[in-house]
Design a protein around this motif. Sequence first.
Motif, PDB file in Angstrom:
ATOM      1  N   UNK A  19       4.164  -5.839  -5.828  1.00 22.90           N
ATOM      2  CA  UNK A  19       4.813  -7.158  -5.767  1.00 22.90           C
ATOM      3  C   UNK A  19       5.188  -7.411  -4.316  1.00 22.90           C
ATOM      4  N   UNK A  20       4.871  -8.599  -3.804  1.00 26.28           N
ATOM      5  CA  UNK A  20       5.194  -8.961  -2.427  1.00 26.28           C
ATOM      6  C   UNK A  20       6.175 -10.119  -2.466  1.00 26.28           C
ATOM      7  N   UNK A  21       7.350  -9.926  -1.862  1.00 27.82           N
ATOM      8  CA  UNK A  21       8.353 -10.987  -1.925  1.00 27.82           C
ATOM      9  C   UNK A  21       8.083 -12.049  -0.859  1.00 27.82           C
ATOM     10  N   UNK A  22       8.874 -13.122  -0.891  1.00 25.65           N
ATOM     11  CA  UNK A  22       8.617 -14.255   0.001  1.00 25.65           C
ATOM     12  C   UNK A  22       8.652 -13.886   1.470  1.00 25.65           C
ATOM     13  N   UNK A  23       9.431 -12.851   1.812  1.00 29.06           N
ATOM     14  CA  UNK A  23       9.527 -12.431   3.211  1.00 29.06           C
ATOM     15  C   UNK A  23       8.348 -11.565   3.637  1.00 29.06           C
ATOM     16  N   UNK A  24       7.525 -11.156   2.677  1.00 31.80           N
ATOM     17  CA  UNK A  24       6.381 -10.311   2.988  1.00 31.80           C
ATOM     18  C   UNK A  24       6.609  -8.837   2.724  1.00 31.80           C
ATOM     19  N   UNK A  25       7.805  -8.444   2.275  1.00 30.93           N
ATOM     20  CA  UNK A  25       8.030  -7.052   1.919  1.00 30.93           C
ATOM     21  C   UNK A  25       7.194  -6.686   0.689  1.00 30.93           C
ATOM     22  N   UNK A  26       6.632  -5.495   0.719  1.00 31.50           N
ATOM     23  CA  UNK A  26       5.732  -5.029  -0.331  1.00 31.50           C
ATOM     24  C   UNK A  26       6.448  -3.969  -1.158  1.00 31.50           C
ATOM     25  N   UNK A  27       6.502  -4.173  -2.474  1.00 35.24           N
ATOM     26  CA  UNK A  27       7.118  -3.232  -3.402  1.00 35.24           C
ATOM     27  C   UNK A  27       5.998  -2.638  -4.252  1.00 35.24           C
ATOM     28  N   UNK A  28       5.958  -1.305  -4.333  1.00 30.48           N
ATOM     29  CA  UNK A  28       4.913  -0.664  -5.115  1.00 30.48           C
ATOM     30  C   UNK A  28       5.463   0.578  -5.794  1.00 30.48           C
ATOM     31  N   UNK A  29       4.869   0.931  -6.928  1.00 30.58           N
ATOM     32  CA  UNK A  29       5.366   2.076  -7.683  1.00 30.58           C
ATOM     33  C   UNK A  29       4.218   2.948  -8.164  1.00 30.58           C
ATOM     34  N   UNK A  30       4.553   3.952  -8.975  1.00 30.28           N
ATOM     35  CA  UNK A  30       3.623   4.989  -9.387  1.00 30.28           C
ATOM     36  C   UNK A  30       4.080   5.522 -10.740  1.00 30.28           C
ATOM     37  N   UNK A  31       3.186   6.150 -11.486  1.00 31.48           N
ATOM     38  CA  UNK A  31       3.567   6.731 -12.777  1.00 31.48           C
ATOM     39  C   UNK A  31       4.565   7.868 -12.642  1.00 31.48           C
TER      40      UNK A  31
END
Length: 415
Positions: free
Chosen positions: A392-404
Amino acid sequence: MDIKPDYARNMKLVGYSDQGGRSDGVQLMVHRGFAYIGHMFSNGFSVIDVRDPAKPVPVNYVKAPANTWNIHLQTSDDLLLVINAKNMFASELFKDETAYYTGALGEKVGTATQTSESRDWTAGMTVYDISHPANPRQIGFMPVEGGGIHRIWYTGGRWAYASALLDGFTDYIFITIDMSDPARPVEAGRYWLPGMNRAAGETLAWPENRRCGLHHAIIHGDTAYAAWRDAGLVSIDVADRFNPKLIVHKNWSPPFGGGTHNCLPLPDRDLLVVLDEAVLDNLADGLKHIWMMDIREPTNPISISTLPTPSDDDYPKKGGHFGPHNLHENRPDSFVSSDLVFATYQNAGVRVFDISDAFRPSEVAAFVPPAPTRMIDTRPNRTRVIQSCDIFVDKSGLIFTNDYNAGLFILERTG
């Protein structure tokens, strides 16, 4: 924060969270400074305060009903929608993931013939009020008869859309949901591919080892772009939400390996980004691709290129899944771009692609987290290797990512 990536290019780590010890994640949404994360094995969902992205703080965990998945969810305005479905990976049937990704799922769990094992799970969709973001409060529930709901698309307003495993059907189908009263959502319409309605006497027109079931659809205007796993792309006219109709069905498997997972429209460019998910270890299901399609003529989508496959390491030999899993889906409350595509690539981490020239896409950034420190995955014989899942990329451009298994990584593009 002493986390060294296995590989990084034009991307750096900003923050990390083990999600309160529940470091398994599937779908994630970031909304008003809070991340909502559905768990694959920890049986529920978590809320993480990410208003300071360098110091994310777990603030809540909501336990799922018994034997029930809450792996996918959606946020919009003051609402959080969470799926409820049979916990497939807790079943002996699916300890070997090959069994989950091949054949008609409804046949295997018994819902296709309405003679399933004892219904010890909760099936449907829960609605939460998140006007107080750290404290979701349940306000509604829509039950369904069958295995449950897999994934939802909802960006506010009256209509939500979901994939649902219903009694009498061989696999997940497309449903529309009327959210006029969020406390009492109701199913409004259905669409399925011919052959899926076992209760109506329809018979399969494809090999029995194929997963002909909807993963989910992304909606733009009156069109639902549906990823139908081994059946490819299904575009659906939803102008009449009570009576969805087929626009076009296009499948490229075989010769390619199937597993279509995301269909992201870029309407200002008449393009569609279509991702085929890698679902088996060690390329057992073949090399999967992210396709660029020209959809100027909606009834005749044409593939014009594929995004480049990561080649900075020998990922096919790394173990686990190598290949695409999820796309950032340009939700209206997030970073929206028609020139950049953000994808998770499982054991190859996170990849960012420049598609400004749709015929010659290029990779412009990457981040491969290290192997998880411990395994949350309860299935036997899983490899301890990164399997980057959602993004997921927020409006500011920060990238959020996860894993199992590995938790939440917050990233920033550099360069």
